[in-house]
Every structure is written in structure tokens, then in C-alpha cells.
Design an enzyme around this catalytic site. Sequence first.
Site, PDB file in Angstrom:
ATOM      1  N   ASP A   1       0.856  -1.179   0.000  1.00 17.28           N
ATOM      2  CA  ASP A   1       0.000   0.000   0.000  1.00 17.28           C
ATOM      3  C   ASP A   1       0.899   1.239   0.000  1.00 17.28           C
ATOM      4  O   ASP A   1       1.721   1.410   0.904  1.00 17.28           O
ATOM      5  CB  ASP A   1      -0.853  -0.022   1.281  1.00 17.28           C
ATOM      6  CG  ASP A   1      -2.265   0.438   1.043  1.00 17.28           C
ATOM      7  OD1 ASP A   1      -2.423   1.525   0.466  1.00 17.28           O
ATOM      8  OD2 ASP A   1      -3.194  -0.281   1.437  1.00 17.28           O
TER       9      ASP A   1
ATOM     10  N   ASP B   1     -12.365  -0.133   4.576  1.00 13.67           N
ATOM     11  CA  ASP B   1     -13.001   1.156   4.854  1.00 13.67           C
ATOM     12  C   ASP B   1     -14.523   1.056   4.860  1.00 13.67           C
ATOM     13  O   ASP B   1     -15.206   2.094   4.829  1.00 13.67           O
ATOM     14  CB  ASP B   1     -12.590   2.189   3.793  1.00 13.67           C
ATOM     15  CG  ASP B   1     -11.140   2.625   3.952  1.00 13.67           C
ATOM     16  OD1 ASP B   1     -10.604   2.534   5.073  1.00 13.67           O
ATOM     17  OD2 ASP B   1     -10.541   3.052   2.942  1.00 13.67           O
TER      18      ASP B   1
HETATM   19  C1  NOJ Z   1      -7.796   5.660   2.256  1.00 15.32           C
HETATM   20  C2  NOJ Z   1      -7.525   4.488   3.123  1.00 15.32           C
HETATM   21  O1  NOJ Z   1      -8.117   3.368   2.533  1.00 15.32           O
HETATM   22  C3  NOJ Z   1      -8.085   4.815   4.481  1.00 15.32           C
HETATM   23  O2  NOJ Z   1      -8.108   3.703   5.330  1.00 15.32           O
HETATM   24  C4  NOJ Z   1      -7.282   5.947   5.043  1.00 15.32           C
HETATM   25  O3  NOJ Z   1      -7.872   6.372   6.248  1.00 15.32           O
HETATM   26  C5  NOJ Z   1      -7.213   7.139   4.088  1.00 15.32           C
HETATM   27  N1  NOJ Z   1      -7.030   6.766   2.714  1.00 15.32           N
HETATM   28  C6  NOJ Z   1      -6.091   8.039   4.449  1.00 15.32           C
HETATM   29  O4  NOJ Z   1      -4.867   7.487   4.079  1.00 15.32           O
END
Ligand code: NOJ
Length: 612
Positions: A116, A359
Site C-alpha cells: 500500500d 473502509d
Molecule cells: C484511504 C484508506 O483506505 C483509508 O483507510 C485511510 O484512512 C485514508 N485513505 C487516508 O490514508
Amino acid sequence: MECLRSKARTPLNGTGLIGKEPWWKAAVFYQVYPASFKDSSAEGWGDIPGLISELDYLADLGVDCVWLSPVFESPQADMGYDVSDYQAIYAPYGTVVDVDRLTAECHARDMKLILDLVVNHTSVEHAWFKESRSSKTSPKRDWYIWRPARYDSHGRRIPPTNWRGYFAGPTWTWDEDTQEYYLHLYAPDQPDLNWENDECREAIYNDTMRFWLDRGVDGFRIDTVNKYSKRTEYVDAPVTDPQSDSQPAPEMWCNGPRIHEFIREMNQKVLAPYNAVSVGELSNMASPHDVIPYVSASAKELDMVFEFSMIRLGTGGGFGPKYIYRPYTLSTFKETVKKFQTFIEGTDAWTTVFCENHDNGRAVSRFGDTSTPELWRASAKTLALWQITLTGTLFLYQGQEIGMVNMPSEWGIEEYKDVESRNFYQEAVDSGDEQRVRDTMHGLRILARDHSRIPFQWDGGKKNAGFSEGDRTWMRVHDGFGEINAMKQRGDQGSVLEFWKRALRLRKRFKDLFVHGRFTALEEGDEKRFVYLKESTTESGGNRRALVVMNWSKEVQKCVDVKKSLGCEGADEVRLLFSTTDRGPKMVGGEHEAALRPWEGRVYVNFEAGDI
Ligand code: NOJ
């Protein structure tokens, strides 16, 4: 319309021969959220050796590429999406050598590994930011976005703009020492890097990307990829929420004027020379057409992106009352799926298929039915059938393959650990509006990011579901792990897990239809059934078709007219390829029963498929 009786020759997709396709189009990607996957050290926090110990499980499932969410050194203000050192590993996860071993172990199983890449922002603890904030004349001052204060008519200091951030509150934080504000789209612990600065971009390419590509990883999932270019006038967004000091402002910092230039440069300088695969996180897109420039092959930007219109259904919008749940209809859901299935047709762009990630709440809890064990199993399988028949590269999220569900609804806010959940809840509490607190809690129970972050349920007979031998785990283990766990499902042909394995094999075998096929929605206004056709064209000009019919409800529904929908003349030209029920639909008078059981899904085809 012609029905093919013989095995088709090499199929074509909409834009060319599948034979020439890159490996990642038909590949199955699997996202590992490392804190919750497998703990080898009894600390209650997952780690890389734990992940390595389960790679055979992933290979057996049919995974081709592991996407590992951030494991870099980090204060964990946002679960590693706040990196303080891109070249070191957060100690509870392991070491750089462990990542090297993970790469080698994936490759030994013919799997790839992507990391990531979080380079829209760093942690406040990153050396670059510490240097940047040390003084206004620091050589790295301009690597972040600093602006002077404004003052209102009462002489009170206010931020440079009225923009609202993702985790509630303003996007600016005041720095006492140097008397300026810095920009952060997320938490104050996550200052945004300044991509306008050439040196900063070079450091990103070198210290974060090349460092890991040189060690052998195969590419990146790229966090918040369309937010690198901001509108540099730094002006207020229109006031759309008069009750608040900060306003939703994605048009100010998303898809900005230099975004395509930055991504093209990243591709040209780093991704392309390493032949690295890229999948970017693309939020706030107004229309599918705006997605094309990011993923058109000839534009040479990104291989793939995640677009979130479908997965965000039910949320109250990213910058407003995100966790005030907004019900939607099945036809809206289907319309969204259709939009992102068809937008690449006739272009050289590509798309992705996913319905879970770290998320969002669990798909079976949001889109399926968990009210009884039977409906849970049936709907988890039908969601799998839906995913494996869609066009694009398929991404699975850990636990999706065993139908993991949301945290129990009795759990209180203390079990929610995510910065976003906690901030939105706190904002509701601070408003003094009790109804808002109740509504926010209701929304969190469906949508919170926490649901997908609880420990993986490996084994119903083991402590902490087999995730960890420790006395405590960083998030509570689901109370229902005795019912839903991988061990219980392994080898049980009626289970969600074994269904996914068969389904993934089928997807690859008929990739012309499922990975690449043209999508046509049927029965679009139907609020109970989800029906579509997938089609591919063979080299000889023949046409292969698959009809996907799913009962998206807990009541029995009537199946559609399969022959007619597939364009076949006789019943013998129609084949049932796959079904979510254990023994397939009952035969009635030489044909399948017309009744679709609750949450039953079937795939019919117009060709002889041979043994499957
Ligand atoms: C997207 C990520 O998937 C999420 O988990 C994160 O909080 C934000 N970007 C900030 O990096």
C-alpha cells in the site's frame, strides 16, 4: 441470435484478444489487513510471519496477488495510513526481512505481492515533516503545504480556507512554533505532502517506491491517488453547511489541475520501468467518464482504480453526515453497478470488481441478509456469484470468502477503534442532539470501517478464533466466531468458502464472459431480482452468453424466461452453468423449477461447457 453448441475458440473481448492481456486482468487479488489477519507472536496484533503461515490457504482459495495494507513504521493514528518511515516496518508486524521473505514466499506459490503506497500524506512523525515544521526557512518547508492564518472581523485567527477534512473538522492545523497552518485532508497527524515541489516528488519516487520495487514487490495499491494535485489558489469553498465552520470542498483538493501530469510522471519514472502493477484509490468522481483518463491504457497512468459509487451507497456522503444511514433501492444499486460495468466499453480502459475493503462494513451485512443462518449462507454465496460474474479485475477482502459479518449490534461505541468512527460519534455527542447520536450509532453499526477490521475467524475451537494466542486482541473477536470460521467451512461443499473456491475457478475458466464480457442489465426496475447478461465474441464471430439471475430477497421469486433472455430457440440449447444451491434447482417437467429460492443465484449459458 446464434447459440453455440460446440466449444468456442479463443474468445475476444470488447477491445482485443484476451491472449495479449496483462496478468492482472484475470487475476484474483486479496487484500490483507495485517493487524487482523494472523498473529504469530501472541501479542494480539497480526504480523507478517502470521500472514506467511497462511499463504497456502490463500493459494488454495485461488488468489493470484496479495495486497498488503500498510505495515510501515507508523504511530498508527490511522492504522498505518500515517507513515513515519517508508523503509522500516512497524515492529509488531515484523521487519523488512520479513517482507522480503513474504515476497519470496508469495512468488514461490506463483502469487504476487503489492504494498500500500501512502504518499498523499505522511505522519507528523516522519523526518520530512519534522524538518519541514522546524522553521520557515527549512529546506523541506515547501515539502508540505503551509499557509498563514487569516483573521475574522473580531480579530480571531481562522484557518487559510474553510475546507472540511475527512475525519470531521477543518483541514488545517495551527503550528505554534512557526506560526502557520499546515494542510491535512485526514487527521491532523497526517500532513499532506506538497506534490508541486519537484524534490519532494523525487523523494517519494525514490524512498518509497523504488526502495520496495528494488526489493522485489510487484506493485502498489495507491492510496488517495487523485488528491495529489490541489487547487493552489487556496480559496474558500461555497458554504453548503451554514451550521458549520468547515465546508465540504473536494473540488478544491481532488482531481486538481496537475493530477494527470503527476500520475503520468509517476508511471513514466517508476511504475513502467519496473513493470509494476498499480491500482489507485479514486474517490469523489462525478461521473464514470472522468475515471477513463486515469485508466485508459494509452494514457499511461494507472492500470486500475477503485471507484466507490456502489460501495458508498447507504452512507450520508463523505463530508456531511456520512454515518447517518440513507436507505436506497435495489434498482439504484443495480444502476450503479451497470454504470461501472459498462463505462469502459469501446475504450482502452479497465475496471475493478469489489464490494468490501477495510473502509466499509461487511458486504453480507450491508447488501445480503444475516437474519438467519440459512439466509446468511444463501446471500453470501449469491454475493459471491455476483462478484465473480462481473467484468474487471476482482478484489476480495480478507474474511469475505467465509462470509464474515459486521460486529454484533449490541456492541457499544467502545468497541469501535477507528479514528473516523470515533470522530463522527464525538461530533454527534458534541452537538448535544441525542437523536443525532442515536442515528450516528445506527449508521456506524452498518457502515463503520471497524466491521471489516476485527480479527479473522480462523477456527471456532480455538482461543480468539485462532487469530492469536494472546490474552488480548487489539480489536474484540466477533462473538459468533464459532458459527462463522474458516475451519468449519473447509471441505464442506455447501459452505461459503468452498463456493468461493469453485466460483473463482469458474471465473477464470470462462474469463471471456466473466472477466471481459459485455454487460447488459435486464429487469432493471425489478426491486427483488438482479439479472444481467454477459456476452463475449469468439474469433469466429460467434457469440457466447451467460445469463446471471439472482433473487436479491428473502421471498421466493419467479425466474426470468431463460431461453428468451439468452436468445436461444430450444430448451436443450440452454445450460445451467452454476448455481448457489447445493444440488442446483429442482427439475420440473424436464426444466428447472421456475421458483428462485430466497437469495438463490443461477448462471445459465448458451454453450456446451463440458465438465465444471
Ligand atoms: C484511504 C484508506 O483506505 C483509508 O483507510 C485511510 O484512512 C485514508 N485513505 C487516508 O490514508
